[in-house]
Enzyme design. Structure first.
Site, PDB file in Angstrom:
ATOM      1  N   HIS A  93       0.841  -1.204   0.000  1.00 36.62           N
ATOM      2  CA  HIS A  93       0.000   0.000   0.000  1.00 36.62           C
ATOM      3  C   HIS A  93       0.879   1.258   0.000  1.00 36.62           C
ATOM      4  O   HIS A  93       0.600   2.229  -0.684  1.00 36.62           O
ATOM      5  CB  HIS A  93      -0.847   0.087   1.277  1.00 36.62           C
ATOM      6  CG  HIS A  93      -1.890  -0.964   1.410  1.00 36.62           C
ATOM      7  ND1 HIS A  93      -1.841  -1.929   2.382  1.00 36.62           N
ATOM      8  CD2 HIS A  93      -3.025  -1.194   0.709  1.00 36.62           C
ATOM      9  CE1 HIS A  93      -2.915  -2.697   2.290  1.00 36.62           C
ATOM     10  NE2 HIS A  93      -3.642  -2.295   1.274  1.00 36.62           N
ATOM     11  N   GLN A 103     -18.285  -6.191  -0.483  1.00 31.66           N
ATOM     12  CA  GLN A 103     -17.454  -6.966  -1.400  1.00 31.66           C
ATOM     13  C   GLN A 103     -17.020  -8.314  -0.807  1.00 31.66           C
ATOM     14  O   GLN A 103     -16.286  -9.058  -1.437  1.00 31.66           O
ATOM     15  CB  GLN A 103     -16.245  -6.163  -1.875  1.00 31.66           C
ATOM     16  CG  GLN A 103     -15.174  -5.908  -0.831  1.00 31.66           C
ATOM     17  CD  GLN A 103     -14.115  -4.951  -1.343  1.00 31.66           C
ATOM     18  OE1 GLN A 103     -14.340  -3.747  -1.421  1.00 31.66           O
ATOM     19  NE2 GLN A 103     -12.946  -5.469  -1.704  1.00 31.66           N
ATOM     20  N   GLY A 118      -3.339  -1.505  -7.105  1.00 25.11           N
ATOM     21  CA  GLY A 118      -2.246  -2.465  -7.233  1.00 25.11           C
ATOM     22  C   GLY A 118      -2.570  -3.559  -8.244  1.00 25.11           C
ATOM     23  O   GLY A 118      -3.728  -3.976  -8.389  1.00 25.11           O
ATOM     24  N   SER A 170       0.062  -8.685   1.098  1.00 27.46           N
ATOM     25  CA  SER A 170      -1.390  -8.617   1.246  1.00 27.46           C
ATOM     26  C   SER A 170      -1.703  -8.472   2.721  1.00 27.46           C
ATOM     27  O   SER A 170      -0.971  -9.002   3.574  1.00 27.46           O
ATOM     28  CB  SER A 170      -2.004  -9.919   0.728  1.00 27.46           C
ATOM     29  OG  SER A 170      -3.324 -10.060   1.217  1.00 27.46           O
ATOM     30  N   SER A 171      -2.777  -7.766   3.035  1.00 24.43           N
ATOM     31  CA  SER A 171      -3.176  -7.622   4.442  1.00 24.43           C
ATOM     32  C   SER A 171      -3.500  -8.982   5.030  1.00 24.43           C
ATOM     33  O   SER A 171      -3.357  -9.205   6.234  1.00 24.43           O
ATOM     34  CB  SER A 171      -4.399  -6.715   4.558  1.00 24.43           C
ATOM     35  OG  SER A 171      -4.108  -5.477   3.956  1.00 24.43           O
ATOM     36  N   ARG A 172      -3.956  -9.909   4.199  1.00 24.05           N
ATOM     37  CA  ARG A 172      -4.319 -11.247   4.688  1.00 24.05           C
ATOM     38  C   ARG A 172      -3.089 -12.043   5.141  1.00 24.05           C
ATOM     39  O   ARG A 172      -3.241 -12.982   5.921  1.00 24.05           O
ATOM     40  CB  ARG A 172      -5.045 -12.033   3.597  1.00 24.05           C
ATOM     41  CG  ARG A 172      -6.456 -11.561   3.385  1.00 24.05           C
ATOM     42  CD  ARG A 172      -7.254 -12.555   2.572  1.00 24.05           C
ATOM     43  NE  ARG A 172      -8.648 -12.173   2.501  1.00 24.05           N
ATOM     44  CZ  ARG A 172      -9.151 -11.321   1.631  1.00 24.05           C
ATOM     45  NH1 ARG A 172      -8.368 -10.779   0.733  1.00 24.05           N
ATOM     46  NH2 ARG A 172     -10.423 -11.002   1.640  1.00 24.05           N
TER      47      ARG A 172
HETATM   48  O1  PAF Z   1      -8.258  -3.504  -3.233  1.00 22.41           O
HETATM   49  C1  PAF Z   1      -8.844  -3.208  -2.181  1.00 22.41           C
HETATM   50  O2  PAF Z   1      -8.262  -3.100  -1.086  1.00 22.41           O
HETATM   51  C2  PAF Z   1     -10.347  -2.975  -2.222  1.00 22.41           C
HETATM   52  O3  PAF Z   1     -10.964  -3.851  -3.099  1.00 22.41           O
HETATM   53  C3  PAF Z   1     -10.722  -1.511  -2.535  1.00 22.41           C
HETATM   54  C4  PAF Z   1     -10.279  -1.102  -3.924  1.00 22.41           C
HETATM   55  C5  PAF Z   1     -10.094  -0.593  -1.499  1.00 22.41           C
HETATM   56  C6  PAF Z   1     -12.241  -1.332  -2.461  1.00 22.41           C
HETATM   57  O4  PAF Z   1     -12.742  -1.647  -1.200  1.00 22.41           O
END
Ligand code: PAF
Length: 282
Positions: free
Chosen positions: A37, A61, A149, A187-189
């Site tokens: 990020h 989402q 990204g 990745s945050s995960r």
């Molecule tokens: O890529 C992400 O982290 C998310 O899908 C986004 C673009 C912030 C939308 O919630």
């Protein structure tokens, strides 16, 4: 560093900047910020006068309640990281009600098939949720440029289509994948992976790299079978899909066309944690 919870406050500061002809970059995130990020934020800072970083875990989402619940959240740590980058950053961290102002629900989109393959097959409604929140963020911030990204390459292509379909005046800037030392895409995960699994997860990128070397001489079917075989042998990682697709249409490659560009895409489970990655093949 200003941290806004409401569109109204954000808007008055942004209007002031826009009246001075200052450019605005937007980096949409779901928080739990990592170096990946931060590389987007750094690029945005280099190319704009002001950068809004949105931090919002978007419920619409997620197709899986427990993934949403367990998604890492730590706004204070995120703000501290951003603080060290530049004083020209504004954080926008709205509540669900503040950003959705009404029903917390996705709109329905038609991205002409881009949303139907790969992630779209396995995460029902995911891209409607992404497009809904990104449209709301574009409306709230009205950025000149927005940064996404390439790890979420399908998302990136869908956002470009969204902007095109709706004539939204924003430039979409793709940013390369950042990797941990072993090659695992940031990745945050990843934070949720046990340490030993995280160490071994470089395996996913190794498979992608070997698939790339095979791309010159082998058929898509041959490469897909080889990848499936590697994961059959793995005790830690379970393959959800591996696909070789055209970068523009995201349709699976059947026969290699000379002037087309292709990427390999992968989704893998490590216990209940879902990881995705991709690599350019030519
Ligand atoms: O890529 C992400 O982290 C998310 O899908 C986004 C673009 C912030 C939308 O919630």
């Amino acid at each position: 560093m200003p941290v806004f919870r409401h569109k109204k406050e954000l808007n008055s500061l942004l209007q002031e900047k826009k009246s001075k002809d200052l450019t605005i970059g937007l980096v949409p995130t779901m928080g739990a910020l990592h170096q990946g990020h931060l590389s987007l934020v750094q690029k945005a800072i280099a190319e704009n006068n002001t950068v809004v970083v949105s931090v919002f875990v978007n419920p619409t989402q997620f197709d899986n309640e427990s993934d949403l619940d367990q998604y890492p959240r730590n706004l204070d740590a995120d703000v501290a990281l951003l603080h060290d980058i530049s004083e020209n950053i504004i954080v926008f961290a709205p509540s669900r009600e503040a950003i959705y102002s009404g029903e917390i629900k996705s709109k329905a989109y038609n991205f002409e098939g881009l949303e139907k393959v790969m992630e779209g097959t396995f995460r029902s409604g995911h891209f409607d949720g992404v497009a809904t929140i990104v449209e709301l963020l574009f409306k709230a911030v009205q950025p000149d440029r927005a940064y996404f990204g390439e790890k979420d390459f399908q998302q990136l292509q869908i956002i470009k289509r969204l902007v095109n379909q709706k004539n939204i005046p924003v430039e979409i800037i793709p940013c390369p994948i950042l990797r941990e030392k072993n090659g695992l895409a940031m990745s945050s995960r990843n934070e949720r992976l046990p340490k030993s699994v995280r160490n071994d997860a470089g395996f996913i990128y190794e498979v992608l790299q070997t698939a790339k070397t095979k791309f010159g001489t082998k058929s898509a079917k041959n490469i897909k079978d080889w990848v499936a075989d590697q994961f059959d042998k793995s005790k830690l990682f379970k393959l959800e899909y591996f696909e070789i697709a055209d970068v523009e249409t995201l349709t699976p490659m059947l026969k290699k066309q000379k002037h087309q560009k292709y990427r390999a895409f992968i989704a893998v489970y490590a216990n209940d944690i879902r990881l995705i990655d991709n690599i350019a093949l030519n």
